[in-house]
Design a protein around this motif. Structure first.
Motif, mmCIF file in Angstrom:
data_model
loop_
_atom_site.group_PDB
_atom_site.id
_atom_site.type_symbol
_atom_site.label_atom_id
_atom_site.label_comp_id
_atom_site.label_asym_id
_atom_site.label_seq_id
_atom_site.Cartn_x
_atom_site.Cartn_y
_atom_site.Cartn_z
ATOM 1 N N ARG A 163 0.844 -1.198 0.000
ATOM 2 C CA ARG A 163 0.000 0.000 0.000
ATOM 3 C C ARG A 163 0.873 1.239 0.000
ATOM 4 O O ARG A 163 1.840 1.338 0.759
ATOM 5 C CB ARG A 163 -0.925 0.027 1.226
ATOM 6 C CG ARG A 163 -1.820 1.269 1.260
ATOM 7 C CD ARG A 163 -2.917 1.126 2.320
ATOM 8 N NE ARG A 163 -2.421 1.303 3.653
ATOM 9 C CZ ARG A 163 -2.329 2.469 4.289
ATOM 10 N NH1 ARG A 163 -2.688 3.585 3.661
ATOM 11 N NH2 ARG A 163 -1.883 2.539 5.517
ATOM 12 N N ASP A 164 0.510 2.180 -0.851
ATOM 13 C CA ASP A 164 1.180 3.470 -0.919
ATOM 14 C C ASP A 164 0.102 4.540 -0.918
ATOM 15 O O ASP A 164 -0.488 4.846 -1.960
ATOM 16 C CB ASP A 164 2.047 3.563 -2.176
ATOM 17 C CG ASP A 164 2.823 4.875 -2.235
ATOM 18 O OD1 ASP A 164 2.833 5.601 -1.218
ATOM 19 O OD2 ASP A 164 3.403 5.177 -3.295
ATOM 20 N N SER A 166 -3.341 5.858 -0.806
ATOM 21 C CA SER A 166 -4.660 5.285 -1.097
ATOM 22 C C SER A 166 -4.608 4.220 -2.192
ATOM 23 O O SER A 166 -5.649 3.690 -2.583
ATOM 24 C CB SER A 166 -5.628 6.396 -1.531
ATOM 25 O OG SER A 166 -5.165 7.026 -2.713
ATOM 26 N N ARG A 167 -3.428 3.887 -2.658
ATOM 27 C CA ARG A 167 -3.290 2.882 -3.713
ATOM 28 C C ARG A 167 -2.780 1.581 -3.104
ATOM 29 O O ARG A 167 -1.814 1.578 -2.329
ATOM 30 C CB ARG A 167 -2.336 3.361 -4.817
ATOM 31 C CG ARG A 167 -2.273 2.419 -6.016
ATOM 32 C CD ARG A 167 -1.318 2.971 -7.075
ATOM 33 N NE ARG A 167 -1.206 2.101 -8.221
ATOM 34 C CZ ARG A 167 -2.032 2.123 -9.267
ATOM 35 N NH1 ARG A 167 -3.027 2.992 -9.298
ATOM 36 N NH2 ARG A 167 -1.865 1.301 -10.282
ATOM 37 N N GLU A 169 -1.920 -2.776 -3.881
ATOM 38 C CA GLU A 169 -1.530 -3.723 -4.921
ATOM 39 C C GLU A 169 -1.616 -5.148 -4.380
ATOM 40 O O GLU A 169 -1.529 -5.377 -3.166
ATOM 41 C CB GLU A 169 -0.100 -3.435 -5.407
ATOM 42 C CG GLU A 169 0.068 -2.075 -6.065
ATOM 43 C CD GLU A 169 1.489 -1.832 -6.518
ATOM 44 O OE1 GLU A 169 2.347 -2.696 -6.254
ATOM 45 O OE2 GLU A 169 1.737 -0.769 -7.138
ATOM 46 N N TYR A 190 -4.334 -4.315 -8.670
ATOM 47 C CA TYR A 190 -4.186 -3.069 -7.917
ATOM 48 C C TYR A 190 -5.563 -2.487 -7.667
ATOM 49 O O TYR A 190 -6.582 -2.944 -8.222
ATOM 50 C CB TYR A 190 -3.288 -2.075 -8.661
ATOM 51 C CG TYR A 190 -3.860 -1.567 -9.962
ATOM 52 C CD1 TYR A 190 -4.542 -0.366 -10.022
ATOM 53 C CD2 TYR A 190 -3.695 -2.305 -11.140
ATOM 54 C CE1 TYR A 190 -5.060 0.101 -11.219
ATOM 55 C CE2 TYR A 190 -4.210 -1.853 -12.349
ATOM 56 C CZ TYR A 190 -4.897 -0.646 -12.376
ATOM 57 O OH TYR A 190 -5.415 -0.183 -13.555
ATOM 58 N N GLY A 191 -5.602 -1.448 -6.842
ATOM 59 C CA GLY A 191 -6.872 -0.810 -6.522
ATOM 60 C C GLY A 191 -6.657 0.546 -5.882
ATOM 61 O O GLY A 191 -5.544 0.883 -5.449
ATOM 62 N N ASP A 192 -7.739 1.331 -5.823
ATOM 63 C CA ASP A 192 -7.712 2.666 -5.225
ATOM 64 C C ASP A 192 -8.744 2.719 -4.096
ATOM 65 O O ASP A 192 -9.872 2.233 -4.248
ATOM 66 C CB ASP A 192 -8.024 3.737 -6.265
ATOM 67 C CG ASP A 192 -6.958 3.809 -7.350
ATOM 68 O OD1 ASP A 192 -5.765 3.747 -6.993
ATOM 69 O OD2 ASP A 192 -7.334 3.892 -8.542
ATOM 70 N N ASP A 194 -11.112 4.859 -1.443
ATOM 71 C CA ASP A 194 -11.820 6.123 -1.252
ATOM 72 C C ASP A 194 -12.677 5.994 0.007
ATOM 73 O O ASP A 194 -13.453 5.040 0.140
ATOM 74 C CB ASP A 194 -12.692 6.446 -2.454
ATOM 75 C CG ASP A 194 -13.394 7.794 -2.302
ATOM 76 O OD1 ASP A 194 -12.789 8.719 -1.712
ATOM 77 O OD2 ASP A 194 -14.555 7.906 -2.739
ATOM 78 N N ILE A 204 -13.052 0.293 -2.123
ATOM 79 C CA ILE A 204 -11.819 -0.065 -2.820
ATOM 80 C C ILE A 204 -12.201 -0.451 -4.246
ATOM 81 O O ILE A 204 -12.901 -1.452 -4.460
ATOM 82 C CB ILE A 204 -11.090 -1.229 -2.136
ATOM 83 C CG1 ILE A 204 -10.793 -0.903 -0.670
ATOM 84 C CG2 ILE A 204 -9.771 -1.532 -2.859
ATOM 85 C CD1 ILE A 204 -10.048 -1.999 0.067
ATOM 86 N N ASP A 205 -11.783 0.338 -5.212
ATOM 87 C CA ASP A 205 -12.026 0.047 -6.625
ATOM 88 C C ASP A 205 -10.890 -0.831 -7.130
ATOM 89 O O ASP A 205 -9.740 -0.380 -7.241
ATOM 90 C CB ASP A 205 -12.106 1.337 -7.446
ATOM 91 C CG ASP A 205 -13.297 2.193 -7.038
ATOM 92 O OD1 ASP A 205 -14.310 1.622 -6.595
ATOM 93 O OD2 ASP A 205 -13.197 3.436 -7.143
ATOM 94 N N TYR A 207 -8.897 -3.346 -9.872
ATOM 95 C CA TYR A 207 -8.670 -3.455 -11.309
ATOM 96 C C TYR A 207 -7.831 -4.700 -11.596
ATOM 97 O O TYR A 207 -7.133 -5.204 -10.711
ATOM 98 C CB TYR A 207 -7.945 -2.204 -11.829
ATOM 99 C CG TYR A 207 -8.731 -0.924 -11.586
ATOM 100 C CD1 TYR A 207 -9.709 -0.508 -12.482
ATOM 101 C CD2 TYR A 207 -8.494 -0.158 -10.442
ATOM 102 C CE1 TYR A 207 -10.431 0.663 -12.247
ATOM 103 C CE2 TYR A 207 -9.210 1.015 -10.213
ATOM 104 C CZ TYR A 207 -10.178 1.415 -11.112
ATOM 105 O OH TYR A 207 -10.888 2.561 -10.872
#
Length: 321
Positions: A163-164, A166-167, A169, A190-192, A194, A204-205, A207
């Motif tokens: 995690r970095d 809000s991102r 992996e 990975y994901g973002d 919010d 968590i979106d 991808y």
């Protein structure tokens, strides 16, 4: 008699105090491990210090009876080995005159444990739960720790590789049914993240998603594999806010438990099922009896330890412990 009582009481208190300190230190190791885990999440030192202090009364409810038993065994074992008990009997002292100071001190220790178990320990337990809830409400992203199996969110198990900000992996999400069995495994590259603070929801979106959907019962489940570009995961942390106001039986003071036993509807106003209310009342009765039994164990251990210590023919402290 006063000098004898002072002599026995002083030795007993010194041994008991040292034993309580040692046992409390040993029990603190578990809290230290938890503190290290929280520190790795980036939680402040003030929070960790409060968590450590709030756990001490709970430890004392166990270590004080253990200290009383160990103190009685060591004291009367030494008196028996050195022949001091024989000398006391030769001076015309009966057994009650010898053991009465220790029994009185054990009774005082029991009263102290009653106060700790009835008021201090449950209050500190509730404050601990409030601290944990406060961290979850104010900083929910603290719980998204890479490499750890995250269990804090209902209906989900989550593992994040890195995690970095809000991102995130290398994410693995296990969606659970009511029995706690996984029904769907979701893996993503990975994901973002919010956070919606007003709704108490963290989205968590994901991808580059690979989904393992399981259909059927536990024994004959069939898997269906799905590839997707996008998959949203909803993490509800509103329960952290609820934990601050609700109390479990272990968090209630003795007076709250007694009041709840008399009228269980006060603690569970929204429940009308009599079977559920009966079980809740039973849990509170068990909690009261458990606290009283644990508190009075100081007195019981003293009565048990006196004859055991007198029968000892060894002086070594290690054997007594």
């Amino acid at each position: 008699m006063r000098q004898l009582a002072r002599y026995l009481s002083t030795d007993f208190l010194v041994i008991c105090l040292m034993t309580v300190l040692v046992f409390t230190f040993v029990m603190c190791i578990g809290v230290v491990i938890r503190a290290i885990d929280y520190a790795s999440l980036g939680i402040s030192g003030g929070f960790i210090g409060k968590l450590f202090l709030y756990n001490i009364p709970y430890m004392l409810s166990f270590t004080i009876p253990m200290g009383v038993l160990t103190g009685v065994l060591l004291l009367f074992g030494r008196l028996s080995f050195d022949g001091e008990l024989t000398a006391m009997k030769a001076c015309g002292l009966n057994l009650w005159q010898v053991v009465s100071p220790i029994i009185i001190l054990a009774g005082i220790a029991s009263l102290l444990c009653v106060y700790i178990n009835a008021y201090v320990s449950p209050l500190c337990k509730h404050l601990t739960r409030q601290l944990m809830a406060e961290v979850g409400v104010k900083e929910p992203m603290k719980f998204i720790e890479p490499g750890r199996l995250i269990r804090e969110f209902p209906g989900l198990l989550l593992v994040v590789g890195d995690r970095d900000g809000s991102r995130v992996e290398d994410i693995v999400v296990y969606e659970l049914d009511d029995s706690g069995n996984p029904t769907r495994n979701v893996r993503a590259g990975y994901g973002d993240i919010d956070v919606d603070e007003e709704a108490r929801v963290m989205m968590i979106d994901l991808y580059e998603v690979f989904i393992d959907q399981r259909d059927g019962g536990k024994g004959n489940a069939k898997s269906h594999y799905i590839n997707a570009e996008f998959y949203p995961v909803r993490l509800d942390y509103s329960r952290f806010n609820n934990k601050r106001s609700t109390k479990k039986p272990s968090d209630m003071t003795l007076m709250e438990l007694m009041t709840g036993i008399k009228d269980v509807h006060l603690n569970y106003p929204g429940i009308t099922d009599e079977e559920v209310l009966t079980k809740a009342r039973t849990r509170m009765i068990i909690e009261v009896n458990k606290r009283m039994a644990l508190s009075m164990s100081c007195f019981g251990f003293a009565l048990l330890g006196v004859p055991l210590g007198m029968r000892s023919r060894r002086k070594e402290s290690s054997l007594g412990i």
